[in-house]
Write a protein that holds these residues in place. Structure first.
Motif, mmCIF file in Angstrom:
data_model
loop_
_atom_site.group_PDB
_atom_site.id
_atom_site.type_symbol
_atom_site.label_atom_id
_atom_site.label_comp_id
_atom_site.label_asym_id
_atom_site.label_seq_id
_atom_site.Cartn_x
_atom_site.Cartn_y
_atom_site.Cartn_z
ATOM 1 N N ILE A 37 0.846 -1.202 0.000
ATOM 2 C CA ILE A 37 0.000 0.000 0.000
ATOM 3 C C ILE A 37 0.872 1.239 0.000
ATOM 4 N N GLU A 38 0.461 2.206 -0.777
ATOM 5 C CA GLU A 38 1.230 3.424 -0.938
ATOM 6 C C GLU A 38 0.260 4.595 -0.902
ATOM 7 N N ILE A 39 0.369 5.381 0.136
ATOM 8 C CA ILE A 39 -0.481 6.565 0.233
ATOM 9 C C ILE A 39 0.420 7.775 0.058
ATOM 10 N N THR A 40 0.112 8.603 -0.919
ATOM 11 C CA THR A 40 0.961 9.732 -1.219
ATOM 12 C C THR A 40 0.224 11.040 -0.990
ATOM 13 N N ASP A 41 0.626 11.740 0.045
ATOM 14 C CA ASP A 41 0.134 13.096 0.296
ATOM 15 C C ASP A 41 -1.396 13.169 0.239
ATOM 16 N N ALA A 42 -2.036 12.228 0.909
ATOM 17 C CA ALA A 42 -3.491 12.149 0.794
ATOM 18 C C ALA A 42 -4.199 13.017 1.819
ATOM 19 N N SER A 43 -5.220 13.710 1.356
ATOM 20 C CA SER A 43 -6.060 14.505 2.248
ATOM 21 C C SER A 43 -7.512 14.141 2.003
ATOM 22 N N VAL A 44 -8.292 14.207 3.062
ATOM 23 C CA VAL A 44 -9.727 14.006 2.941
ATOM 24 C C VAL A 44 -10.417 15.179 3.598
ATOM 25 N N ILE B 106 -14.643 20.435 6.733
ATOM 26 C CA ILE B 106 -14.050 19.569 7.743
ATOM 27 C C ILE B 106 -12.854 18.870 7.111
ATOM 28 N N ARG B 107 -11.701 19.010 7.750
ATOM 29 C CA ARG B 107 -10.526 18.316 7.223
ATOM 30 C C ARG B 107 -10.244 17.098 8.082
ATOM 31 N N ALA B 108 -10.628 15.949 7.540
ATOM 32 C CA ALA B 108 -10.501 14.718 8.319
ATOM 33 C C ALA B 108 -9.064 14.203 8.294
ATOM 34 N N LEU B 109 -8.398 14.371 7.161
ATOM 35 C CA LEU B 109 -6.991 13.947 7.039
ATOM 36 C C LEU B 109 -6.245 14.974 6.193
ATOM 37 N N GLN B 110 -4.987 15.238 6.569
ATOM 38 C CA GLN B 110 -4.214 16.187 5.782
ATOM 39 C C GLN B 110 -2.817 15.662 5.504
ATOM 40 N N ASN B 111 -2.513 15.583 4.231
ATOM 41 C CA ASN B 111 -1.160 15.270 3.756
ATOM 42 C C ASN B 111 -0.549 14.049 4.429
ATOM 43 N N ILE B 112 -1.257 12.952 4.368
ATOM 44 C CA ILE B 112 -0.753 11.712 4.953
ATOM 45 C C ILE B 112 -0.009 10.916 3.883
ATOM 46 N N SER B 113 1.183 10.449 4.206
ATOM 47 C CA SER B 113 1.925 9.571 3.301
ATOM 48 C C SER B 113 2.368 8.327 4.058
ATOM 49 N N ILE B 114 2.114 7.180 3.448
ATOM 50 C CA ILE B 114 2.485 5.906 4.061
ATOM 51 C C ILE B 114 2.972 4.979 2.959
ATOM 52 N N LYS B 115 3.976 4.197 3.267
ATOM 53 C CA LYS B 115 4.404 3.177 2.321
ATOM 54 C C LYS B 115 4.658 1.898 3.109
ATOM 55 N N LEU C 222 -13.257 4.703 0.520
ATOM 56 C CA LEU C 222 -13.304 6.150 0.343
ATOM 57 C C LEU C 222 -12.117 6.604 -0.501
ATOM 58 N N PRO C 223 -12.362 7.358 -1.575
ATOM 59 C CA PRO C 223 -11.237 7.911 -2.321
ATOM 60 C C PRO C 223 -10.751 9.194 -1.650
ATOM 61 N N PRO C 224 -9.464 9.506 -1.717
ATOM 62 C CA PRO C 224 -8.978 10.747 -1.097
ATOM 63 C C PRO C 224 -9.448 11.966 -1.885
ATOM 64 N N THR C 225 -9.628 13.084 -1.187
ATOM 65 C CA THR C 225 -9.996 14.327 -1.867
ATOM 66 C C THR C 225 -8.800 14.846 -2.673
ATOM 67 N N HIS C 226 -7.623 14.771 -2.073
ATOM 68 C CA HIS C 226 -6.383 15.095 -2.785
ATOM 69 C C HIS C 226 -5.391 13.969 -2.519
ATOM 70 N N GLY C 227 -4.394 13.881 -3.363
ATOM 71 C CA GLY C 227 -3.384 12.854 -3.169
ATOM 72 C C GLY C 227 -3.811 11.537 -3.795
ATOM 73 N N ARG C 228 -3.089 10.480 -3.424
ATOM 74 C CA ARG C 228 -3.280 9.236 -4.144
ATOM 75 C C ARG C 228 -3.148 8.039 -3.206
ATOM 76 N N ILE D 69 -1.216 9.975 14.594
ATOM 77 C CA ILE D 69 -1.949 11.084 13.991
ATOM 78 C C ILE D 69 -2.779 11.812 15.036
ATOM 79 N N ASP D 70 -2.910 13.106 14.784
ATOM 80 C CA ASP D 70 -3.729 13.933 15.662
ATOM 81 C C ASP D 70 -4.343 15.037 14.809
ATOM 82 N N GLY D 71 -5.634 15.241 14.958
ATOM 83 C CA GLY D 71 -6.317 16.270 14.177
ATOM 84 C C GLY D 71 -6.149 16.064 12.684
ATOM 85 N N GLY D 72 -6.029 14.808 12.256
ATOM 86 C CA GLY D 72 -5.931 14.513 10.832
ATOM 87 C C GLY D 72 -4.531 14.674 10.255
ATOM 88 N N ARG D 73 -3.567 15.112 11.079
ATOM 89 C CA ARG D 73 -2.204 15.268 10.578
ATOM 90 C C ARG D 73 -1.270 14.221 11.176
#
Lengths: 280, 251
Positions: B14-21, B50-59, B87-93, B230-234
């Motif tokens: 799994i690869e999450i790149t700079d994902a925001s919701v 509402i920003r549930a997640l901001q700029n999350i990256s995971i590999k 759920l698809p991310p609002t931004h990122g991949r 994570i805290d507050g979506g970051r």
């Protein structure tokens, strides 16, 4: 340990799918699940009541009996030539039951399943379709009762009865589309069910279920004719009982309305669903 | 540490790149359809983002276990929805390679009127297997859950503990490329918890990637290689499990 395999091995959120192709593919990929869900619906309904499967038949039969009893003296003679009132009413009640229960179950199944649908990747449309399919199956059971009643009254069954597959198919599309359109509202708003109960009963009374269209005129007739359920009823009665008439206009109206509703439902659902998931 | 981390010969599971919701909610939104329609006509509603997640990256590579820690409402559930493909991310991949087993809200697809066996088949199929596979595995599953005598009875006659055990047994009967685990380690009595922890370890050891969301920090240190706080979506801290958990505890 056994490994679960993925059909399309890589999921990439940046590749936006083609909504219609994806939905129909999801139906095909999950056909075994759909069969299980339909069977679950039928089994649960059957287990819940003392009379079992017969109850699902008894319900429309009793409704028809009451309508027949109340309205026979008023509407006898108003029906098109050679049409018996009993099969006329039963055909109407069966088709409308398919419509209302299918619609309710399609919308409801997504709302009921939202717990799992928001956690596990499963196309919710599959739940809607299986809800409608189990009601289509009930409708087919009902056709046996209709055949019996029709033979009893001397009307018999049309040799075109096999063409009933078309109103069934189009009703399937129409109801699935409507269910998808409304399901999001079912999840988000508590009062959706009561609002739609009223809308649905409007649609029912404005279609010739137990009264003949022949008694209507003017604006009311126009509204009733604009109701897609009227075309469904005309076509179904014509092909199954060989009574009344179904114009090509009825066929065209029924099919185009159903296909449009289905595509609209699929499209809008695909857009609204992620927005709903994110809030839950 | 898993053998594959670091080198790119194997592709990440799994690869999450700079994902925001993020999403909009109507200020003072009403839970009824009637009022919503009336509001829409009045047209004087304010939207709040509402920003549930901001700029999350995971590999995460096959064989690696990632623990996600954070307070309630930090965005853990949203992150799991991203990984579960719900759920698809609002931004990122988000890219997921292979199958996903979400062990979240186990038993959510159960039906009380159906028998234990019928539920095994239905639930397993919901989780991506075939009815035939489930029929073949039904005996193993009931054995493992310890309820052979009850399997032809309707599920509503089962105790809640039995239902939870059955759900766990079904969900852990097969392995996926990515396993998402949300607080399922606390199912049943002490004996069953021990048994289920072992089962989890067995699952993870099959070269699957796993994401573990739990408040049980002992289990986190025990099972995970990496951790994300994570805290507050970051993302507050992302790295090896000891340093992240220690930082989280000291916060």
């Amino acid at each position: 340990m056994e490994k679960i395999l993925m059909k399309n091995k890589v999921y990439d959120s940046s590749q936006s799918g083609r909504v219609f192709a994806d939905t129909f593919r999801a139906f095909w990929d999950h056909r075994q699940l759909i069969a299980l869900l339909v069977r679950r619906d039928i089994t649960v309904r059957y287990k819940r009541s003392f009379l079992g499967l017969l109850w699902t038949l008894l319900n429309p039969l009793l409704t028809s009996l009451v309508l027949w009893f109340v309205f026979i003296t008023i509407f006898r003679g108003k029906l098109p030539d050679g049409t018996q009132f009993a099969p006329y009413v039963l055909a109407g009640v069966l088709l409308i039951t398919f419509f209302t229960q299918g619609f309710n179950q399609a919308a409801d199944s997504i709302a009921q399943g939202s717990g799992i649908l928001m956690k596990i990747y499963l196309p919710p449309q599959v739940f809607a379709l299986s809800g409608v399919l189990s009601n289509a199956l009930n409708f087919v059971f009902g056709l046996f009762a209709l055949t019996f009643v029709s033979l009893l009254t001397g009307d018999g069954v049309s040799y075109l009865f096999i063409l009933s597959i078309f109103p069934i198919l189009f009703m399937l599309m129409y109801v699935t589309g409507l269910g998808l359109l409304v399901s999001i509202a079912y999840i988000r708003y508590d009062d959706t069910r009561s609002v739609f109960a009223i809308l649905i009963s409007f649609m029912m009374y404005l279609s010739p279920i137990f009264y003949p269209k022949e008694i209507l005129s003017g604006k009311v007739l126009m509204i009733v004719n604009a109701n897609p359920l009227t075309s469904f009823l005309d076509v179904f009665r014509f092909v199954f009982l060989n009574t009344g008439s179904a114009s090509w206009g009825d066929w065209a109206y029924m099919s185009s309305f159903s296909v449009t509703t289905l595509f609209l439902g699929i499209k809008l659902f695909a857009r609204a669903w992620p927005r709903t998931v994110v809030m839950m | 540490m898993a053998a594959n981390s670091g080198d790119d010969v194997t592709e990440a599971a799994i690869e999450i790149t700079d994902a925001s919701v993020s999403y909009m909610i109507r200020h003072g939104a009403s839970p009824t359809l009637k009022e919503t329609v009336i509001q829409a006509f009045k047209g004087k509603s304010q939207d709040v983002e509402i920003r549930a997640l901001q700029n999350i990256s995971i590999k995460l590579y096959p064989g690696e276990v990632l623990a996600v820690v954070g307070r309630n409402g930090a965005g853990k559930s949203t992150l799991l929805k991203l990984m579960a493909r719900v759920l698809p991310p609002t931004h990122g991949r988000v890219v997921v390679r292979g199958s996903v087993s979400p062990m979240i809200e186990l038993g959510a697809g159960f039906n009380g009127e159906l028998t234990g066996l019928e539920n095994i088949i239905l639930y397993g199929t919901l989780l991506g297997r075939t009815p035939k596979q489930m029929r073949d595995r039904a005996n193993e599953i009931t054995n493992w859950a310890g309820m052979n005598d009850f399997i032809s009875l309707p599920l509503r006659t089962f105790s809640s503990g039995m239902i939870a055990r059955l759900a766990f047994a079904i969900a852990t009967d097969a392995v996926s490329d990515l396993i998402l685990i949300d607080e399922v380690l606390s199912v049943g009595d002490a004996e069953f918890q021990e048994k289920s922890k072992l089962k989890m370890k067995e699952l993870i050891s099959n070269n699957s990637a796993a994401v573990l969301v739990t408040h049980d920090l002992k289990a986190v240190k025990d099972m995970a290689h990496k951790a994300l706080w994570i805290d507050g979506g970051r993302a507050v801290k992302y790295g090896d499990v000891d340093s992240v958990v220690d930082a989280y505890l000291n916060a």
